[in-house]
Design an enzyme around this catalytic site. Structure first.
Site, short mmCIF file in Angstrom:
data_model
loop_
_atom_site.label_atom_id
_atom_site.label_comp_id
_atom_site.label_asym_id
_atom_site.label_seq_id
_atom_site.Cartn_x
_atom_site.Cartn_y
_atom_site.Cartn_z
N ARG A 51 -91.91 -93.61 -100.62
CA ARG A 51 -92.68 -94.20 -101.72
C ARG A 51 -93.92 -94.95 -101.23
NH1 ARG A 51 -87.95 -93.19 -102.99
NH2 ARG A 51 -87.41 -94.20 -101.05
N THR A 52 -93.76 -95.79 -100.21
CA THR A 52 -94.88 -96.61 -99.77
C THR A 52 -96.02 -95.74 -99.24
OG1 THR A 52 -93.40 -98.44 -99.22
CG2 THR A 52 -95.59 -98.48 -98.24
N LYS A 80 -95.59 -91.00 -75.77
CA LYS A 80 -95.92 -90.83 -74.35
C LYS A 80 -96.05 -92.18 -73.64
CE LYS A 80 -98.73 -86.78 -75.55
NZ LYS A 80 -100.09 -86.20 -75.55
N ARG A 101 -97.03 -99.32 -91.09
CA ARG A 101 -95.64 -99.76 -91.14
C ARG A 101 -95.08 -99.65 -89.73
NH1 ARG A 101 -91.02 -97.95 -95.36
NH2 ARG A 101 -92.14 -99.56 -96.51
N HIS A 129 -93.16 -107.49 -96.52
CA HIS A 129 -93.61 -106.27 -97.18
C HIS A 129 -94.48 -106.70 -98.36
CE1 HIS A 129 -93.93 -102.23 -98.36
NE2 HIS A 129 -92.67 -101.86 -98.40
#
Length: 315
Positions: A51-52, A80, A101, A129
């Site tokens: 959703r975000t 890496k 995020r 958030h």
């Protein structure tokens, strides 16, 4: 650090929150604009999201911008061994805004320290958030007609639930009353309990989601017990199904009660709640588009008030 970055809901004062909510209302009524024409936005999701990420990318597209980025860090140079610092500096060379995020608490704040490109925190570990909080506030405002003097019950994973941490902090301006419903293992962290005490916010702690708690709530905010936050999977198994909200539990609740959830859900809301008019979590997710359009414009210094006047003049 770019002062337009949004890392924590604590970065916003009451007037800024109300202004963003007004902007979200405008974008719900008029979602499509070309104010990001020529702008490129990076979505860096070091942690899974549906959703975000999709609502942010949709917001950029509806505003006329372009999106680059990744939704799986294993496909990037971080697999890496590239450091977060190097990734952020490198991406900053290409874009006007970074939405990120990350699984580590404080990662978004750190990113603001290594680049002048504005950063929007789309979730950092169990910490914050803030954009979810803005869509939560918009959902509460739409359903209750006010943010003032509401009784809000937070249920489930209050220990690791970054959405409830941010919501609690944002509501300090609006005279809320909180109920924290959680088992011992997932109680609201002491720092947020102390925050309530310091701010004079009344709260109660409960272990059971009783009829009395439900019937005296304006908002019930359910949360998923997040398996990904547990180092001990045996502990997760013990607590994952502690709370399940069912339609029968809402029979004597207030007419204005609305059920919120940041999604995804697992077992904490039974599917028989979905057809109840008090279920609002899918509409809540839709509101994320409008709240994030407002936040993106704010981060890029776009004058939404001016945009409103131009839009109305053309109507």
């Amino acid at each position: 650090m770019n002062t337009n970055s949004l890392v924590s809901i604590a970065d916003l004062g009451k007037e800024q929150i109300l202004r963003l909510l007004e902007s979200a209302r405008f974008f719900e009524e008029h979602p499509n604009h070309k104010v990001l024409d020529g702008k490129v936005v990076a979505t860096l999701f070091f942690e899974p999201s549906t959703r975000t990420r999709l609502s942010f990318e949709t917001a950029v597209n509806r505003l006329g911008g372009r999106v680059i980025g990744f939704s799986d860090a294993s496909t990037t140079s971080s697999s890496k061994g590239e450091t977060l610092k190097d990734t952020i500096i490198m991406v900053s060379n290409y874009v006007d805004l970074i939405i990120m995020r990350h699984y580590l608490e404080g990662a978004a704040r750190y990113a603001t320290e290594v680049t002048d490109t504005p950063i929007i925190n789309a979730g950092d570990g169990a910490n914050q958030h803030p954009t979810q909080t803005m869509l939560d506030l918009y959902s509460i405002l739409k359903t209750q007609g006010t943010l003032e003097n509401l009784t809000i019950t937070l249920v489930g994973d209050l220990k690791y639930g970054r959405t409830v941490h941010s919501l609690l902090m944002a509501m300090k301006y609006f005279k809320p009353r909180f109920r924290f419903v959680a088992c011992d293992e997932l109680r609201m962290p002491r720092e947020y309990v102390e925050f309530c005490r310091e701010q004079g916010i009344p709260f109660e702690e409960h272990k059971e989601l009783t009829r009395e708690v439900i019937d005296s709530s304006d908002i019930i905010y359910m949360t998923r017990v997040q398996r990904e936050r547990f180092a001990d999977l045996d502990e997760y198994e013990r607590v994952k199904d502690f709370y399940t909200l069912r339609a029968s539990m809402l029979e004597t609740s207030r007419p204005n009660l609305r059920i919120l959830h940041p999604l995804p859900r697992v077992n904490e809301i039974n599917q028989d709640v979905d057809d109840n008019p008090k279920a609002y979590y899918f509409d809540q997710a839709r509101n994320g588009l409008f709240a994030r359009e407002a936040i993106i414009c704010d981060a890029l210094g776009i004058d939404v008030e001016k945009l409103k006047k131009e839009t109305l003049a053309q109507a």
